[in-house]
Design a protein around this motif. Structure first.
Motif, PDB file in Angstrom:
ATOM      1  N   GLN A 247       1.138  -1.533  -0.081  1.00 47.75           N
ATOM      2  CA  GLN A 247       0.224   0.068   0.013  1.00 47.75           C
ATOM      3  C   GLN A 247       0.867   1.538  -0.206  1.00 47.75           C
ATOM      4  O   GLN A 247       0.511   2.147   0.816  1.00 47.75           O
ATOM      5  CB  GLN A 247      -0.815  -0.311   1.288  1.00 47.75           C
TER       6      GLN A 247
ATOM      7  N   GLY B  60     -12.006  -1.238  -1.204  1.00 45.53           N
ATOM      8  CA  GLY B  60     -10.544  -2.142  -1.591  1.00 45.53           C
ATOM      9  C   GLY B  60     -11.373  -3.772  -1.410  1.00 45.53           C
ATOM     10  O   GLY B  60     -12.647  -3.286  -0.220  1.00 45.53           O
ATOM     11  N   PRO B  61     -11.055  -4.143  -1.837  1.00 54.24           N
ATOM     12  CA  PRO B  61     -11.833  -5.861  -1.407  1.00 54.24           C
ATOM     13  C   PRO B  61     -10.619  -5.727  -0.024  1.00 54.24           C
ATOM     14  O   PRO B  61      -9.887  -5.560   1.141  1.00 54.24           O
ATOM     15  CB  PRO B  61     -10.520  -6.774  -2.213  1.00 54.24           C
TER      16      PRO B  61
ATOM     17  N   THR C 107      -7.762  -6.132   1.774  1.00 54.13           N
ATOM     18  CA  THR C 107      -5.962  -5.287   1.385  1.00 54.13           C
ATOM     19  C   THR C 107      -5.357  -4.495   2.459  1.00 54.13           C
ATOM     20  O   THR C 107      -4.611  -4.124   2.040  1.00 54.13           O
ATOM     21  CB  THR C 107      -6.382  -4.719   0.278  1.00 54.13           C
TER      22      THR C 107
ATOM     23  N   LYS D 264      -6.985  -1.982   4.329  1.00 55.37           N
ATOM     24  CA  LYS D 264      -7.999  -0.482   4.591  1.00 55.37           C
ATOM     25  C   LYS D 264      -7.764   0.178   6.325  1.00 55.37           C
ATOM     26  O   LYS D 264      -7.212   1.117   6.512  1.00 55.37           O
ATOM     27  CB  LYS D 264      -9.107   0.099   4.009  1.00 55.37           C
TER      28      LYS D 264
ATOM     29  N   THR E  41     -13.344   3.247   5.018  1.00 53.85           N
ATOM     30  CA  THR E  41     -13.293   2.331   4.700  1.00 53.85           C
ATOM     31  C   THR E  41     -14.421   1.507   4.138  1.00 53.85           C
ATOM     32  O   THR E  41     -15.493   1.849   3.941  1.00 53.85           O
ATOM     33  CB  THR E  41     -12.427   0.418   5.552  1.00 53.85           C
TER      34      THR E  41
ATOM     35  N   ASN F  93     -16.091  -1.395   0.925  1.00 57.72           N
ATOM     36  CA  ASN F  93     -15.218  -2.829  -0.016  1.00 57.72           C
ATOM     37  C   ASN F  93     -16.528  -2.794  -1.242  1.00 57.72           C
ATOM     38  O   ASN F  93     -16.337  -3.196  -2.033  1.00 57.72           O
ATOM     39  CB  ASN F  93     -15.975  -4.109   0.652  1.00 57.72           C
TER      40      ASN F  93
ATOM     41  N   ALA G 242     -15.512  -4.026  -5.150  1.00 57.84           N
ATOM     42  CA  ALA G 242     -14.217  -4.941  -4.224  1.00 57.84           C
ATOM     43  C   ALA G 242     -14.415  -5.479  -5.986  1.00 57.84           C
ATOM     44  O   ALA G 242     -12.949  -5.506  -6.006  1.00 57.84           O
ATOM     45  CB  ALA G 242     -14.335  -5.212  -3.379  1.00 57.84           C
TER      46      ALA G 242
ATOM     47  N   ILE H  34     -13.077  -4.087  -8.872  1.00 57.52           N
ATOM     48  CA  ILE H  34     -11.139  -3.590  -8.791  1.00 57.52           C
ATOM     49  C   ILE H  34     -10.602  -5.164  -9.147  1.00 57.52           C
ATOM     50  O   ILE H  34      -9.753  -4.970  -9.095  1.00 57.52           O
ATOM     51  CB  ILE H  34     -11.075  -3.520  -7.440  1.00 57.52           C
ATOM     52  N   PHE H  35     -10.984  -6.099  -8.535  1.00 57.09           N
ATOM     53  CA  PHE H  35     -10.030  -6.998  -8.037  1.00 57.09           C
ATOM     54  C   PHE H  35     -10.334  -7.261  -9.584  1.00 57.09           C
ATOM     55  O   PHE H  35      -9.526  -8.457 -10.321  1.00 57.09           O
ATOM     56  CB  PHE H  35     -11.492  -8.025  -7.503  1.00 57.09           C
TER      57      PHE H  35
ATOM     58  N   ARG I  56      -5.324  -5.516 -11.829  1.00 53.54           N
ATOM     59  CA  ARG I  56      -4.420  -4.771 -11.287  1.00 53.54           C
ATOM     60  C   ARG I  56      -3.488  -6.261 -10.886  1.00 53.54           C
ATOM     61  O   ARG I  56      -3.210  -6.704 -10.343  1.00 53.54           O
ATOM     62  CB  ARG I  56      -4.543  -4.035  -9.825  1.00 53.54           C
TER      63      ARG I  56
ATOM     64  N   PHE J 287      -5.599  -1.856  -2.240  1.00 51.29           N
ATOM     65  CA  PHE J 287      -7.292  -1.106  -2.398  1.00 51.29           C
ATOM     66  C   PHE J 287      -6.899   0.253  -3.067  1.00 51.29           C
ATOM     67  O   PHE J 287      -6.111   0.085  -3.537  1.00 51.29           O
ATOM     68  CB  PHE J 287      -7.570  -0.483  -1.604  1.00 51.29           C
TER      69      PHE J 287
END
Length: 182
Positions: free
Chosen positions: A17, A49-50, A53, A55, A164, A166, A169, A172-173, A177, A182
């Protein structure tokens, strides 16, 4: 020098991160130099983000690095705020972190309760609560004050706010990437 040590310590603890760590470290550096905002929060971050990760872990690690423990970390888990009347529960969770007595530097009201300098307000899973609560939280952050259960306005000046979520998520997944995070 502090910012270099802080960033290195956070990067060791919160893997993958770098960008988020750099951004938070920059805000802390500006605040400690006396160049940050005086009335409102020092920084407001939305980490999306998922699960897993880092956060929330970043907020907890930051509290440990700045204060040695989690004593200045106020956590609100929005999964516990189900109905529209839960705003009082939210403020009740944060109220013990506010201090009375002399106001924070720059506070217009000397009797206004305030969070200790560089306190962190972590609001987890913001997408899992009712829109009315999200709107009330956004209004509180914009105003720089939070209505406490006893009716007083607590100042959010001098603290960091980390939200925070999700939300998105999966998207994003699925974006494939190459980096973790995140």
């Amino acid at each position: 020098m502090l910012s270099v040590r802080l960033q290195a310590a956070l990067e060791r603890e919160v893997v993958g991160q770098t960008r988020a760590v750099q951004t938070v470290t920059r805000s802390i550096t500006v605040a400690l130099a006396g160049l940050g905002p005086t009335a409102g929060p020092l920084g407001i971050y939305l980490f999306v983000g998922p699960s897993g990760t880092g956060k929330s872990h970043l907020a907890r690690a930051l509290a440990r690095q700045l204060h040695g423990d989690d004593s200045r970390l106020a956590v609100i888990d929005c999964t516990q705020l189900g109905n529209r009347h839960e705003w009082t529960n939210l403020s009740r969770l944060v109220a013990p972190h506010f201090r009375g007595g002399p106001a924070a530097p720059g506070s217009p009201n000397p009797q206004q309760p305030w969070l200790a300098p560089l306190s962190i307000l972590l609001v987890e899973h913001i997408e899992k609560t009712r829109p009315e609560i999200v709107q009330a939280l956004v209004s509180a952050v914009e105003a720089g004050t939070l209505i406490l259960p006893d009716g007083r306005c607590g100042s959010l000046g001098g603290c960091l706010i980390v939200l925070t979520s999700n939300l998105c998520a999966r998207e994003i997944f699925d974006a494939g990437r190459q980096e973790i995070g995140f």
